[in-house]
Design a protein around this motif. Structure first.
Motif, PDB file in Angstrom:
ATOM      1  N   UNK A  31      31.227  40.137  47.295  1.00 49.63           N
ATOM      2  CA  UNK A  31      32.509  40.263  47.854  1.00 49.63           C
ATOM      3  C   UNK A  31      32.637  41.768  48.331  1.00 49.63           C
ATOM      4  N   UNK A  32      32.967  41.806  49.407  1.00 54.09           N
ATOM      5  CA  UNK A  32      33.263  43.046  50.249  1.00 54.09           C
ATOM      6  C   UNK A  32      34.626  43.917  49.903  1.00 54.09           C
ATOM      7  N   UNK A  33      34.861  45.198  49.863  1.00 51.55           N
ATOM      8  CA  UNK A  33      35.623  45.757  49.294  1.00 51.55           C
ATOM      9  C   UNK A  33      37.418  45.232  49.664  1.00 51.55           C
ATOM     10  N   UNK A  34      37.603  44.720  50.807  1.00 44.13           N
ATOM     11  CA  UNK A  34      39.039  44.150  51.186  1.00 44.13           C
ATOM     12  C   UNK A  34      39.381  43.266  50.359  1.00 44.13           C
ATOM     13  N   UNK A  35      38.364  42.174  49.811  1.00 44.29           N
ATOM     14  CA  UNK A  35      38.647  40.842  49.044  1.00 44.29           C
ATOM     15  C   UNK A  35      38.439  41.104  47.524  1.00 44.29           C
ATOM     16  N   UNK A  36      38.194  42.427  47.110  1.00 45.93           N
ATOM     17  CA  UNK A  36      37.789  42.379  45.778  1.00 45.93           C
ATOM     18  C   UNK A  36      38.673  42.153  44.768  1.00 45.93           C
ATOM     19  N   UNK A  37      40.089  41.952  45.221  1.00 44.78           N
ATOM     20  CA  UNK A  37      41.228  41.941  44.209  1.00 44.78           C
ATOM     21  C   UNK A  37      40.891  40.319  43.849  1.00 44.78           C
ATOM     22  N   UNK A  38      40.315  39.565  44.469  1.00 40.03           N
ATOM     23  CA  UNK A  38      40.037  38.113  44.081  1.00 40.03           C
ATOM     24  C   UNK A  38      38.655  37.821  42.934  1.00 40.03           C
TER      25      UNK A  38
END
Length: 286
Positions: A232-239
């Motif tokens: 998971x790249x930084x922009x989507x690490x919330x998921x």
């Protein structure tokens, strides 16, 4: 009366126009979807099948189930995962350029050389895999360590790094030749053009039934073992938590379990003991 009626009609018409304009705006806003690219560079069977094939690629099945999971569990997020095949060198480049997304079937160790600092986070393991050393039963080859292959002709895949073996190839102690895909490698093995091949367990389990008349020998010790994740790249690490929840639900997903059985992969979900400290001493690409 006529003037009052005209004024009323004008007001009603204006309200109708305003309502007519506002409805599409609300509708468009409500239907906005976030498309997230899911990169997969394992563009061979059973991860990927050419267009028109009767079977679904393993990658496509996973992404379909991922979309279904988010549709049911978190419809408020309005997320749609879009599968995007890509070659590994191209993937490396777009990641360096800052492109965001998810990466299927990968391991953090394989991307260590791209970034000086930790960049990705990895999901929980989807399943465990290994690089098997396969020969013919009439001339079996037992693998214990890379030196077991000294003096042999080994078939591999282009761009794949086989730890310990690559170094001996560079020293001229092992002859390595690459084939375009695993089926071609198996054909070369059957024809006696190589002594053994290195093939992922995923691929071998899938293609082996297509050769019922051939007796293969698989070394008990694999050339390498590893877990496969979603990076998971930084922009989507919330998921991250949601993705891990999805992965934990897969053993109870009938379609997923059926595909594992159909492709001969049900045994690969059993964990194994892996010395991560040893693996962290080097960077590999697969």
């Amino acid at each position: 009366m006529k003037t009052g009626a005209r004024k009323l009609h004008s007001i009603l018409f204006l309200l109708w126009v305003l309502i007519g304009l506002s409805v599409p705006l609300v509708s468009v806003h409500a239907s906005q979807v976030t498309y997230i690219p899911v990169y997969h560079y394992h563009n061979w069977e059973p991860f990927y099948f050419k267009e028109g094939a009767s079977k679904k690629g393993f990658s496509l099945v996973l992404v379909e189930q991922l979309n279904e999971f988010f549709r049911k569990r978190r419809p408020d997020l309005k997320i749609y995962f879009r599968l995007q095949p890509i070659a590994r060198p191209e993937l490396n480049q777009i990641l360096k350029d800052g492109q965001q997304g998810l990466i299927l079937w990968a391991n953090l160790l394989w991307f260590k050389r791209l970034f000086e600092q930790p960049y990705f986070i990895a999901s929980a393991p989807i399943y465990w895999d290994n690089d098997a050393v396969v020969s013919l039963s009439k001339s079996p080859m037992e693998y214990v360590e890379p030196e077991s292959l000294i003096g042999k002709h080994i078939g591999g895949l282009p761009g794949h790094y086989y730890h310990g073996v690559n170094q001996l190839v560079d020293q001229g102690k092992i002859l390595r030749s690459n084939a375009i895909n695993d089926r071609t490698n198996l054909k070369r093995l059957i024809e006696g053009k190589v002594d053994a091949i290195i093939i992922t367990q995923t691929a071998f389990n899938f293609v082996k039934p297509d050769y019922p008349s051939v007796s293969f020998y698989q070394s008990f010790v694999p050339q390498d073992s590893y877990s496969r994740h979603i990076l998971i790249t930084p922009e989507y690490q919330y998921m991250e938590e949601l993705l891990n929840f999805f992965i934990s639900s897969l053993p109870h997903n009938k379609e997923w379990v059926n595909v594992l059985a159909e492709y001969g992969l049900e045994d690969l979900v059993v964990p194994f003991t892996l010395d991560l400290n040893e693996l962290n001493n080097f960077s590999i690409e697969k």
